[in-house]
Design an enzyme around this catalytic site. Structure first.
Site, PDB file in Angstrom:
ATOM      1  N   ASP A   1      30.425  38.877  54.649  1.00  0.00           N
ATOM      2  CA  ASP A   1      31.745  39.354  54.250  1.00  0.00           C
ATOM      3  C   ASP A   1      32.320  38.354  53.233  1.00  0.00           C
ATOM      4  O   ASP A   1      31.758  37.274  52.993  1.00  0.00           O
ATOM      5  CB  ASP A   1      32.666  39.548  55.459  1.00  0.00           C
TER       6      ASP A   1
HETATM    7  C1  NOJ Z   1      36.645  41.876  53.314  1.00  0.00           C
HETATM    8  C2  NOJ Z   1      36.532  42.974  54.324  1.00  0.00           C
HETATM    9  O1  NOJ Z   1      36.499  42.457  55.642  1.00  0.00           O
HETATM   10  C3  NOJ Z   1      35.334  43.879  54.139  1.00  0.00           C
HETATM   11  O2  NOJ Z   1      35.450  44.979  54.996  1.00  0.00           O
HETATM   12  C4  NOJ Z   1      35.220  44.320  52.702  1.00  0.00           C
HETATM   13  O3  NOJ Z   1      34.146  45.202  52.550  1.00  0.00           O
HETATM   14  C5  NOJ Z   1      35.067  43.078  51.835  1.00  0.00           C
HETATM   15  N1  NOJ Z   1      36.231  42.240  51.980  1.00  0.00           N
HETATM   16  C6  NOJ Z   1      34.843  43.403  50.364  1.00  0.00           C
HETATM   17  O4  NOJ Z   1      35.985  43.862  49.778  1.00  0.00           O
END
Ligand code: NOJ
Length: 743
Positions: free
Chosen positions: A262
């Protein structure tokens, strides 16, 4: 496809630094069109321009074509760049939030919305979406419940698989298809206190029985990528958990796709207090099984030295790079690095009438009718309507993820839709109060007093009040957790003052989560819950209010009576002191200050007609223990059925629900679990038999130490309109070769 051998040959020619860049995801671009660097540290680096593996949040046909061209000119191996972004519930055409789509209880419809989202995104150059979020949720305080399919493992599994199928189809390289990344592995929805990114404590039985099934369904549907979650589980951050990402995911579940961290999660291992610096973080994440680091630079800066020091092996890097290149190959990018990016197609597809029509249908189908006293809904052509409320004229109909790619300006408001529907004799409008955003504590708002006076005067002139209330979209979504999940105070005051006007009130609520609606429900004659309904939200809501589309949505989450009841979910374990009466009882489970159950249960939702259910009928009551073959083949052990009748004078769609309870098992099992449902549309007076097959896998559960087990004994089959149905019939699974007494 260029195939495994050529990919391996390519990897053998890559330097370690090139491999580290391939395993790094950048975001954004510089004004001169070069790719922007990584978040921590490097912001400009020509080597990354040429060698980075992927870009985050980057789309637009012309932009992606330009960026890909530039990248390929500079990349000596001609490895194409991957464009990934969050296409969560639509691309330019925003469908209802995922929780809203789940409220349709119609995975086929969700699959269609995902296919449309994929087609739009693909034309805009996107190759990978970070969806579905397969996180089971139980705590409405958590802002990300809006991205989830709710509190039930079975419903979540159906929706996760539907999204993957919609995005990828049978062949991810086909026109209009994009790769799907399931997230956040695992248990992210169980963050303590509903606070985003907080620690999670889940036991092995709950992990397998509650949290993993939606991930397994997404994997079975073929999702190409997986994202570990931000949080720590039992003290170990998922991003650094070899047990989770290799032991469970790869070795036990057989996942062969790409694992992407993430956003900055690798770097955050330092904040979690498990790594001293970025070098340790890179070592821990690659060691756990992460292939791509999203936007932080621990991999790029440290993999070379980690390898030189012998702390990491070339094989580890090669395996990760091979998985990334295989994904690119499966998308067909080595042959056609631009895939479907096409400015003309983009122009034609985004927000086209067919996509808007599907968005309207989805919005109407996601709305859940929670109350309708005196048949105040549907609105009648002769009704003179006072349309009031801060969201009645607002384009804030899309949740925060939707806004990554969609525009509020494209939304149809409730006001536009009701004024334009041609089915009401008069619609007068007043905002009533302003829409406050708790995320901006210093914001200054206009005085509500004159707005309320105006609304009260308007209400006097009309027959019915339609009041559109709810949360500002910023108040849910990622890091949108709330400690009090009530309607904002000024909106409650508006409702309370309007309720004194003596006119029927239809309250429509738009929100990213279940709100605590006890008082709002008391003050309203009708209550329609419409989530964030998306681009065509106004039209979808108007269709339901006017009866053009009958309400058929059902709750995918229990609605609490108050914030203090969270987490509340129907499929909880029984206690030794259950409270069956509903009123407070000393030394029984519950609270002294309110009844134990939710305000509105999971599965609940009204229609504009009335349905009756016969008692549950079973095809057999004593069931021989099935052979291994019958278990694996999914053979029906018995059938459970009811006769459903439309007792009203309007057609309607009823969602008939089957719940099973394992009465006594080696481990305490939930009081009931959804195992099937069927959406039945019946004409007035029509009746129909609704039959469910009960198979062995519906009765099995994960028992730590033993794996999935099927245990003999008593089970109950409940069939009814929601998770509180009391109507059941009992059957008995005999021991292998035995009778009811186990003989
Ligand atoms: C953080 C989020 O937790 C995740 O769900 C998302 O896909 C990513 N950022 C990318 O934007």
């Amino acid at each position: 496809m260029i195939g495994k051998e050529r990919i391996r040959e390519l990897i053998s020619r890559m330097t370690v630094r090139e491999k580290a860049a391939e395993m790094s995801q950048l975001w954004g671009e510089n004004p001169d069109g070069t790719l922007m660097g990584l978040e921590q540290g490097i912001h400009r680096d020509p080597f990354l321009d040429a060698n980075a593996g992927s870009l985050l949040g980057y789309y637009g046909a012309e932009r992606t074509i330009r960026a890909q061209k530039m990248h390929l000119e500079k990349n000596r191996h001609k490895i194409p760049l991957l464009f990934m972004t969050d296409v969560i519930h639509g691309f330019k055409t925003a469908f209802p939030s995922v929780l809203g789509l789940a409220a349709t209880w119609n995975p086929k419809l969700a699959e269609q919305t995902a296919a449309v989202a994929a087609a739009e995104a693909a034309s805009s150059g996107v190759c990978v979406t970070f969806s579905p979020m397969a996180d089971l949720v139980r705590d409405a305080r958590w802002g990300r419940v809006t991205e989830s399919a709710g509190e039930d493992p079975y419903l979540n599994a159906l929706f996760a698989a539907a999204f993957v199928r919609g995005y990828q189809g049978d062949d991810v390289s086909a026109p209009g298809k994009i790769a799907s990344c399931v997230k956040h592995f695992a248990g992210y929805g169980a963050a303590e206190g509903g606070r985003d990114y907080d620690s999670v404590q889940i036991g092995e039985a709950s992990l397998w029985n509650d949290y993993l099934p939606p991930f397994l369904a997404a994997m079975e549907a073929g999702c190409k990528l997986l994202m570990p979650a931000f949080h720590t589980m039992d003290g170990v951050p998922c991003t650094a958990s070899r047990e989770l990402l290799t032991g469970l995911l790869r070795d036990r579940l057989g996942f062969t796709g790409t694992v992407i961290s993430d956003c900055t999660a690798v770097w955050e291992l330092i904040c979690h207090g498990v790594c001293a610096d970025e070098k340790e973080a890179a070592l821990a994440a690659v060691g756990a099984g992460v292939d791509i680091e999203m936007v932080s630079s621990s991999f790029y800066d440290n993999l070379e030295s980690l390898l030189a020091e012998g702390k990491m092996t070339m094989e580890q890097l090669d395996n990760a790079v091979e998985r990334i290149l295989t994904l690119k190959d499966e998308l067909g990018l080595f042959e056609n690095p631009y895939k479907d990016a096409d400015p003309e197609a983009e122009q034609k597809l985004l927000l086209c009438p067919a996509h808007r029509q599907l968005a309207r249908e989805a919005a109407a189908n996601s709305a859940v009718l929670l109350k309708n006293e005196g048949g105040v809904l549907p609105l009648r052509p002769s009704d003179k309507i006072a349309l009031i409320g801060p969201l009645s004229h607002s384009r804030k109909l899309i949740d925060t993820w939707g806004l990554v790619n969609s525009d509020e300006k494209d939304c149809v408001t409730v006001k536009q839709a009701l004024l334009g529907c041609g089915q009401l004799s008069g619609v007068l409008h007043a905002p009533g109060c302003c829409l406050k955003n708790d995320c901006e504590p210093d914001a200054v708002y206009p005085d509500d007093a004159p707005l309320m006076e105006e609304a009260l005067a308007l209400a006097e002139e009309c027959d019915k009040i339609v009041l559109v209330l709810g949360e500002h979209p910023d108040m849910s979504g990622e890091s949108g957790s709330r400690s009090h999940i009530d309607l904002p105070d000024n909106q409650m005051e508006l409702l309370s003052r309007l309720s004194q006007a003596g006119k029927p009130i239809v309250t429509v609520v738009l929100a990213g989560r279940p709100l605590a609606l006890t008082r709002a429900s008391q003050l309203s004659d009708a209550l329609l819950y419409a989530w964030y309904p998306g681009t065509e939200g106004g039209n979808g809501i108007a269709d339901v209010l006017t009866g053009k589309t009958g309400p058929s949505g059902r709750l995918p989450m229990s609605f609490p009576r108050s914030s203090g009841q969270c987490p509340i979910y129907y499929n909880h374990l029984p206690t030794g002191r259950p409270n069956r009466s509903g009123a407070y009882e000393r030394f029984k489970n519950g609270y002294v200050d309110q009844p134990p159950g939710p305000l509105y249960p999971f599965g609940y939702g009204l229609t504009y007609t009335r349905f009756s259910y016969s008692p549950v009928r079973l095809s057999a009551r004593q069931i021989p223990f099935p052979s291994q073959g019958a278990q694996a083949g999914g053979d029906a052990l018995l059938t459970a059925e009811v006769t459903l009748k439309n007792e009203g004078s309007r057609p309607g769609t009823e969602t008939v629900q089957l719940y099973l309870q394992d009465v006594a098992a080696q481990r305490s099992r939930p009081v009931r679990l959804l195992k099937g449902f069927s959406r039945e549309t019946l004409a007035p007076g029509e009746s129909r038999t609704v039959r469910f097959s009960v198979t062995a896998d519906m009765l099995t559960y994960y028992l730590p130490g033993s794996g999935h087990v099927l245990e003999p004994g008593a089970f109950r089959a409940f069939i009814g309109p929601d998770s509180e149905t009391r109507s059941f019939a009992e059957f008995f699974l005999l021991q292998e070769g035995g009778d009811e007494n186990g003989m």
